[in-house]
Design a protein around this motif. Structure first.
Motif, PDB file in Angstrom:
ATOM      1  N   ARG A 113      -6.921  -5.147   1.764  1.00 48.76           N
ATOM      2  CA  ARG A 113      -7.314  -5.951   0.646  1.00 48.76           C
ATOM      3  C   ARG A 113      -8.645  -5.889   0.455  1.00 48.76           C
ATOM      4  NH1 ARG A 113      -6.159 -11.376   0.015  1.00 48.76           N
ATOM      5  NH2 ARG A 113      -6.579 -11.703   2.011  1.00 48.76           N
ATOM      6  N   PHE A 114      -9.279  -4.928  -0.509  1.00 45.16           N
ATOM      7  CA  PHE A 114     -10.616  -4.785  -1.043  1.00 45.16           C
ATOM      8  C   PHE A 114     -10.954  -5.848  -1.839  1.00 45.16           C
ATOM      9  CE2 PHE A 114      -8.845  -0.486  -0.178  1.00 45.16           C
ATOM     10  CZ  PHE A 114      -9.712   0.194   0.788  1.00 45.16           C
ATOM     11  N   ASP A 115     -12.152  -6.297  -1.778  1.00 42.05           N
ATOM     12  CA  ASP A 115     -12.739  -7.473  -2.545  1.00 42.05           C
ATOM     13  C   ASP A 115     -12.799  -6.930  -3.934  1.00 42.05           C
ATOM     14  OD1 ASP A 115     -15.226  -6.132  -2.637  1.00 42.05           O
ATOM     15  OD2 ASP A 115     -16.125  -7.719  -1.036  1.00 42.05           O
ATOM     16  N   PRO A 116     -13.438  -7.792  -4.735  1.00 43.82           N
ATOM     17  CA  PRO A 116     -13.539  -7.575  -6.159  1.00 43.82           C
ATOM     18  C   PRO A 116     -14.567  -6.218  -6.288  1.00 43.82           C
ATOM     19  CG  PRO A 116     -13.602  -9.934  -6.066  1.00 43.82           C
ATOM     20  CD  PRO A 116     -13.230  -9.434  -4.594  1.00 43.82           C
ATOM     21  N   ALA A 117     -15.378  -6.261  -5.435  1.00 44.88           N
ATOM     22  CA  ALA A 117     -16.274  -5.136  -5.329  1.00 44.88           C
ATOM     23  C   ALA A 117     -15.772  -3.899  -4.719  1.00 44.88           C
ATOM     24  CB  ALA A 117     -17.735  -5.578  -4.734  1.00 44.88           C
ATOM     25  N   GLY A 118     -14.646  -3.768  -4.443  1.00 42.66           N
ATOM     26  CA  GLY A 118     -14.005  -2.688  -4.030  1.00 42.66           C
ATOM     27  C   GLY A 118     -14.164  -2.444  -2.061  1.00 42.66           C
ATOM     28  N   LEU A 119     -14.615  -3.560  -1.614  1.00 43.72           N
ATOM     29  CA  LEU A 119     -15.026  -3.459  -0.161  1.00 43.72           C
ATOM     30  C   LEU A 119     -14.276  -4.107   0.778  1.00 43.72           C
ATOM     31  CD1 LEU A 119     -18.741  -3.696  -0.764  1.00 43.72           C
ATOM     32  CD2 LEU A 119     -17.448  -1.544  -0.693  1.00 43.72           C
ATOM     33  N   GLN A 133      -5.216  -8.515   6.286  1.00 43.90           N
ATOM     34  CA  GLN A 133      -5.659  -7.014   6.088  1.00 43.90           C
ATOM     35  C   GLN A 133      -6.781  -6.892   5.073  1.00 43.90           C
ATOM     36  OE1 GLN A 133      -2.728  -3.772   5.488  1.00 43.90           O
ATOM     37  NE2 GLN A 133      -0.965  -5.061   6.103  1.00 43.90           N
ATOM     38  N   ASP A 134      -7.827  -8.100   5.172  1.00 41.13           N
ATOM     39  CA  ASP A 134      -9.109  -7.971   4.505  1.00 41.13           C
ATOM     40  C   ASP A 134     -10.257  -7.605   5.454  1.00 41.13           C
ATOM     41  OD1 ASP A 134      -9.229 -10.501   5.695  1.00 41.13           O
ATOM     42  OD2 ASP A 134      -9.799 -11.472   3.770  1.00 41.13           O
ATOM     43  N   ALA A 135      -9.947  -7.562   6.491  1.00 40.30           N
ATOM     44  CA  ALA A 135     -11.019  -7.169   7.558  1.00 40.30           C
ATOM     45  C   ALA A 135     -10.456  -6.050   8.578  1.00 40.30           C
ATOM     46  CB  ALA A 135     -11.593  -8.351   8.308  1.00 40.30           C
ATOM     47  N   LEU A 136     -11.562  -5.108   9.016  1.00 39.87           N
ATOM     48  CA  LEU A 136     -11.241  -3.978   9.926  1.00 39.87           C
ATOM     49  C   LEU A 136     -12.026  -4.162  11.008  1.00 39.87           C
ATOM     50  CD1 LEU A 136     -11.034  -0.938   7.390  1.00 39.87           C
ATOM     51  CD2 LEU A 136      -9.234  -2.268   8.198  1.00 39.87           C
ATOM     52  N   TRP A 137     -11.604  -3.709  12.145  1.00 38.04           N
ATOM     53  CA  TRP A 137     -12.281  -3.661  13.558  1.00 38.04           C
ATOM     54  C   TRP A 137     -12.050  -2.170  13.945  1.00 38.04           C
ATOM     55  CZ3 TRP A 137      -9.818  -6.102  18.642  1.00 38.04           C
ATOM     56  CH2 TRP A 137     -10.945  -5.953  19.560  1.00 38.04           C
ATOM     57  N   HIS A 162     -19.466  -2.533   5.677  1.00 36.96           N
ATOM     58  CA  HIS A 162     -18.290  -2.471   4.776  1.00 36.96           C
ATOM     59  C   HIS A 162     -18.032  -1.077   4.412  1.00 36.96           C
ATOM     60  CE1 HIS A 162     -20.544  -6.373   4.218  1.00 36.96           C
ATOM     61  NE2 HIS A 162     -19.490  -6.750   3.996  1.00 36.96           N
ATOM     62  N   MET A 163     -16.690  -0.988   3.920  1.00 37.04           N
ATOM     63  CA  MET A 163     -15.956   0.362   3.529  1.00 37.04           C
ATOM     64  C   MET A 163     -15.361   0.255   2.206  1.00 37.04           C
ATOM     65  SD  MET A 163     -13.868   1.865   6.689  1.00 37.04           S
ATOM     66  CE  MET A 163     -14.858   2.059   8.505  1.00 37.04           C
ATOM     67  N   ASN A 164     -15.583   1.265   1.399  1.00 41.96           N
ATOM     68  CA  ASN A 164     -14.906   1.302   0.081  1.00 41.96           C
ATOM     69  C   ASN A 164     -13.793   2.185   0.405  1.00 41.96           C
ATOM     70  OD1 ASN A 164     -15.614   3.891   0.033  1.00 41.96           O
ATOM     71  ND2 ASN A 164     -16.581   3.668  -2.009  1.00 41.96           N
ATOM     72  N   ALA A 165     -12.832   2.453  -0.242  1.00 41.33           N
ATOM     73  CA  ALA A 165     -11.480   3.170  -0.280  1.00 41.33           C
ATOM     74  C   ALA A 165     -11.884   4.486   0.139  1.00 41.33           C
ATOM     75  CB  ALA A 165     -10.597   3.391  -1.434  1.00 41.33           C
ATOM     76  N   GLN A 166     -12.859   5.214  -0.315  1.00 40.01           N
ATOM     77  CA  GLN A 166     -13.356   6.395   0.089  1.00 40.01           C
ATOM     78  C   GLN A 166     -13.853   6.646   1.519  1.00 40.01           C
ATOM     79  OE1 GLN A 166     -16.438   8.339  -2.303  1.00 40.01           O
ATOM     80  NE2 GLN A 166     -16.248  10.228  -1.248  1.00 40.01           N
ATOM     81  N   ALA A 167     -14.785   5.672   1.867  1.00 40.13           N
ATOM     82  CA  ALA A 167     -15.112   5.516   3.457  1.00 40.13           C
ATOM     83  C   ALA A 167     -14.106   5.316   4.275  1.00 40.13           C
ATOM     84  CB  ALA A 167     -16.258   4.275   3.364  1.00 40.13           C
ATOM     85  N   LEU A 168     -13.145   4.467   4.044  1.00 40.61           N
ATOM     86  CA  LEU A 168     -12.108   4.292   4.830  1.00 40.61           C
ATOM     87  C   LEU A 168     -11.033   5.599   5.003  1.00 40.61           C
ATOM     88  CD1 LEU A 168     -10.435   2.421   6.622  1.00 40.61           C
ATOM     89  CD2 LEU A 168      -9.416   1.420   4.379  1.00 40.61           C
TER      90      LEU A 168
END
Lengths: 153, 153
Positions: free
Chosen positions: B25-31, B96-100, B49-55
């Motif tokens: 779940r990316f936030d409004p800034a896409g992160l 699913q709005d945070a990653l470890w 932070h990651m955007n979809a591309q970084a992830l």
């Protein structure tokens, strides 16, 4: 309400990164990110957010308070479940926009609203080119459905 | 660019929290927020932070990529310092709005841009009613000023 306030971010980078004044950098929504780990074994329990009021209450009471983004409300963690978080240590990072709480969890020693100890119970991997989650098998430590039930009308 | 995409957040809460489909779940800034710990001893190293591309790049290469909010750019951590992060395990949380990321840090085994191993080198406490930071004494593991110097014009 708490009377504790926080100073503005210093313009001097060295003061922000190496100084002794706690000047948390709240984002445009007025929040800082908080990482919460178990003080004893270091397990990552949850990621949450605090506004200035939640942060002040946490510092003053030693019990973790957050800002619930889904409910738009101050959130004393454990108020419903009994799983309060006693803060053993608080840290901040180099640019003071994130906090780390090392806590002792009371009650059922569970942090996740699903009843599990940690919110991070699924690993992420690629299977056939798709992001896929695998449950680590951790079991609920309390009956979340019963604990968080809404009173019948 | 990576071809890996991520599905939309399911409307079904049970699918989001208990399912096997990774739908960050990316936030409004896409992160999304990313917590990074050392895979060996569990030390909290940084929050990023990651955007979809970084992830996608992180999943595909096994080397941590982030989105730098200060530089507004994709950020392959370690590109300047050599302190790349090899991903040992990735996890996500209940909603699913945070990653470890559990990582092995290469190079100097340092993550912070100040040269220290961790960004969280200061504790927070109240002294005379004011938020006060105390440095834990951790020393730089590389010469950050030299490593990140700007080329002279």
């Amino acid at each position: 309400m708490s009377a504790l306030g926080f100073p503005k971010t210093p313009s001097d980078k060295k003061a922000l990164e190496e100084g002794a004044v706690f000047s948390p950098r709240f984002d445009p929504a007025g929040l800082v990110t908080v990482v919460v780990t178990d003080a004893e074994d270091g397990m990552l329990l949850m990621v949450a957010h605090m506004n200035a009021q939640a942060l002040a209450l946490t510092l003053e009471t030693g019990i973790a308070h957050y800002w619930s983004r889904s409910r738009n409300a101050l959130w004393k963690k454990g108020e419903t479940s009994g799983n309060f978080q006693h803060v053993v240590e608080m840290r901040t990072d180099c640019d003071q926009d994130a906090l780390w709480l090392r806590v002792k969890v009371l009650g059922h020693d569970a942090t996740c609203h699903t009843g599990r100890r940690s919110c991070f119970y699924r690993t992420v991997g690629l299977v056939d080119g798709k992001g896929t989650l695998v449950d680590d098998g951790s079991k609920p430590l309390f009956d979340a459905e019963f604990t968080y039930r809404k009173p019948s009308s």
